[in-house]
Design a protein around this motif. Structure first.
Motif, PDB file in Angstrom:
ATOM      1  N   ASN A  34       0.857  -1.181   0.000  1.00 40.29           N
ATOM      2  CA  ASN A  34       0.000   0.000   0.000  1.00 40.29           C
ATOM      3  C   ASN A  34       0.901   1.241   0.000  1.00 40.29           C
ATOM      4  O   ASN A  34       1.532   1.559   1.011  1.00 40.29           O
ATOM      5  CB  ASN A  34      -0.893  -0.027   1.244  1.00 40.29           C
TER       6      ASN A  34
ATOM      7  N   TYR B   1      -6.124  -6.749  -6.934  1.00 35.80           N
ATOM      8  CA  TYR B   1      -5.659  -5.599  -6.164  1.00 35.80           C
ATOM      9  C   TYR B   1      -5.802  -4.297  -6.946  1.00 35.80           C
ATOM     10  O   TYR B   1      -6.102  -3.248  -6.357  1.00 35.80           O
ATOM     11  CB  TYR B   1      -4.207  -5.829  -5.716  1.00 35.80           C
TER      12      TYR B   1
ATOM     13  N   ASP C  77      -8.220  -3.690  -9.084  1.00 32.36           N
ATOM     14  CA  ASP C  77      -9.652  -3.383  -9.057  1.00 32.36           C
ATOM     15  C   ASP C  77     -10.114  -2.844  -7.710  1.00 32.36           C
ATOM     16  O   ASP C  77     -11.160  -2.193  -7.629  1.00 32.36           O
ATOM     17  CB  ASP C  77     -10.469  -4.631  -9.420  1.00 32.36           C
ATOM     18  N   SER C  78      -9.355  -3.122  -6.652  1.00 29.51           N
ATOM     19  CA  SER C  78      -9.760  -2.658  -5.318  1.00 29.51           C
ATOM     20  C   SER C  78      -9.637  -1.139  -5.177  1.00 29.51           C
ATOM     21  O   SER C  78     -10.221  -0.549  -4.268  1.00 29.51           O
ATOM     22  CB  SER C  78      -8.907  -3.337  -4.244  1.00 29.51           C
ATOM     23  N   GLY C  79      -8.872  -0.507  -6.058  1.00 29.68           N
ATOM     24  CA  GLY C  79      -8.694   0.940  -5.991  1.00 29.68           C
ATOM     25  C   GLY C  79      -7.591   1.390  -5.053  1.00 29.68           C
ATOM     26  O   GLY C  79      -7.351   2.593  -4.902  1.00 29.68           O
TER      27      GLY C  79
ATOM     28  N   ASN D 198      -3.934   2.331  -3.659  1.00 30.07           N
ATOM     29  CA  ASN D 198      -2.740   2.914  -4.274  1.00 30.07           C
ATOM     30  C   ASN D 198      -1.653   1.842  -4.226  1.00 30.07           C
ATOM     31  O   ASN D 198      -0.915   1.725  -3.254  1.00 30.07           O
ATOM     32  CB  ASN D 198      -2.320   4.176  -3.529  1.00 30.07           C
TER      33      ASN D 198
ATOM     34  N   ASP E 244      -2.266  -2.751 -18.426  1.00 32.09           N
ATOM     35  CA  ASP E 244      -2.051  -2.161 -17.108  1.00 32.09           C
ATOM     36  C   ASP E 244      -0.578  -1.795 -16.957  1.00 32.09           C
ATOM     37  O   ASP E 244       0.306  -2.646 -17.094  1.00 32.09           O
ATOM     38  CB  ASP E 244      -2.471  -3.157 -16.025  1.00 32.09           C
TER      39      ASP E 244
END
Length: 441
Positions: free
Chosen positions: A176, A300, A302-304, A306, A376
């Motif tokens: 993160n 991960y 798609d979870s938004g 950072n 991506d």
């Protein structure tokens, strides 16, 4: 005959194991993108119809353990295949795991097509030797886009038995970025910086690395990441018969896993935590990082969160990652299939850029073929490493016998003892060494 078949299946069960299990399967029967051939019903499709081409139905088993990741892309792949071959109907079900495969082998009730892991483990070779998988050489499939190592993945004794891999799997640290920056941290350049970052997160009351201790494969991912970084040469020597699993670097690698447990880097209650809970802890900002496979990247993203990614660095700052081809698209044909010619068409489609690009767009893997285009930007981070090292599971499988499965001992005995502080790294290495069958032994 039944006794012989049972012995074969028990042997295969002992060799079971899969790299790279991602998300858990969903309940219920999925819509996997299959549809009726144009202008027919299911019954008509099986009987044939207008035209000279036979209309058939193929039963295909997908990867149950990775259903959440693969369901949407395989809907698209299967729909595109049936548009191209309207006389072939697919019954695609996410029905395959080790247990269902072994039951099907015992009952001689394999579907027409099912996924395999090539040379990642010895299981496909065992199935070939026992007559469960159809050889593909006679079909002269076009595999010119693939490298020699990719071709070797699907071959036993020079003969082709499955569609080929086109993506690279490994384990990385997903982190993160917001939590790291808030605590003055960045992606580490070497092992010491890596551990210092974990200490800083722990001091801030944040779980440094969330771990699914309840899940056999997911709790092993730190080992899969540490092994090439810390003991690549020693593991290579053991596999070649020029070294042993008791090498100090291997013992230290296992001890590091236990040290992470003892130091609280995996949190307090990780032993009872499953994979979904571990992922949620990371994506909800309760943990600074999670060690997972490249196949989980899309989840991960798609979870938004950072999101950042880095391979585990060694003391010298070198990033040596576990090398493994993805088995998401590697399927074999059952020797008992009544429609092998049509089943080969499905394998050819899986080998195509069209199908591979669908997987890439949906899942976000590291492609090994240059014509597959990642969408991506984060995929580039996954591909930044210095060297592709050994896969510890493959090394231990190579040192196994039907009577002594060293890889299974690591997964079911050694790692549980390490994560409950019931064994040291030296004891872990000694247990595997005792079970190993070294070349020339």
């Amino acid at each position: 005959m039944k006794l012989k078949r049972l012995l074969v299946v028990l042997s295969l069960a002992a060799l079971s194991g899969a790299m790279l299990q991602g998300c858990s399967g969903k309940n219920g029967e999925p819509d996997s993108g299959t549809k009726e051939p144009a202008g027919t019903t299911t019954e008509e499709g099986n009987k044939g119809g207008s035209g000279n081409e036979e209309k058939v139905t193929l039963k295909v088993w997908g990867d149950l353990g990775n259903q959440a990741t693969l369901e949407e892309p395989f809907k698209k792949i299967n729909a595109a295949f049936q548009d191209k071959y309207p006389n072939i109907k697919l019954e695609y079900d996410f029905a395959q795991n080790d247990q269902s495969l072994n039951v099907a082998l015992q009952a001689n009730e394999l579907p027409d097509l099912f996924w395999v892991q090539g040379d990642k483990t010895s299981k496909m070779a065992e199935m070939v030797r026992n007559g469960f998988i159809r050889e593909l050489n006679e079909y002269n499939m076009d595999i010119s886009r693939f490298s020699e190592t990719e071709k070797a993945y699907g071959m036993i004794d020079g003969k082709l038995y499955c569609s080929l891999p086109s993506f690279f799997d490994t384990n990385v640290v997903y982190y993160n970025k917001d939590l790291y920056e808030q605590n003055g941290l960045k992606a580490p350049n070497n092992w010491d910086e890596f551990v210092q970052g974990l200490e800083a997160l722990k001091a801030a009351g944040i779980t440094p690395i969330t771990l699914a201790g309840k899940s056999e494969w997911d709790r092993a991912w730190p080992i899969f990441a540490f092994a090439p970084a810390m003991s690549n040469d020693a593991l290579t020597a053991a596999q070649n018969g020029t070294g042993k699993l008791t090498d100090p670097s291997i013992a230290q690698m296992f001890q590091t896993y236990r040290d992470f447990v003892d130091n609280g880097y995996f949190g307090k209650d990780f032993v009872a935590q499953d994979y979904a809970a571990a992922q949620l802890a990371f994506m909800n900002g309760k943990a600074g990082a999670i060690i997972d496979g490249t196949w989980a990247n899309a989840t991960y993203v798609d979870s938004g969160i950072n999101l950042g990614r880095f391979p585990v660095p060694n003391k010298d700052g070198k990033k040596i990652v576990q090398s493994s081809y993805s088995n998401f698209m590697t399927y074999a044909i059952s020797s008992g299939s009544k429609h092998p010619d049509q089943a080969v068409k499905y394998l050819e489609f899986l080998n195509s850029l069209e199908a591979q690009q669908i997987i890439e767009d949906s899942v976000g893997l590291v492609p090994t073929l240059k014509d597959i285009k990642p969408k991506d930007e984060g995929i580039q981070e996954l591909a930044v490493f210095d060297e592709a090292g050994v896969n510890i599971y493959s090394v231990l499988t190579a040192l196994s016998t039907p009577e002594s499965n060293v890889a299974d001992i690591m997964m079911k005995d050694v790692i549980p003892k390490l994560m409950t502080s019931a064994a040291t790294g030296e004891e872990a290495a000694a247990a595997l060494d005792k079970a190993a069958n070294y070349p020339g032994k």
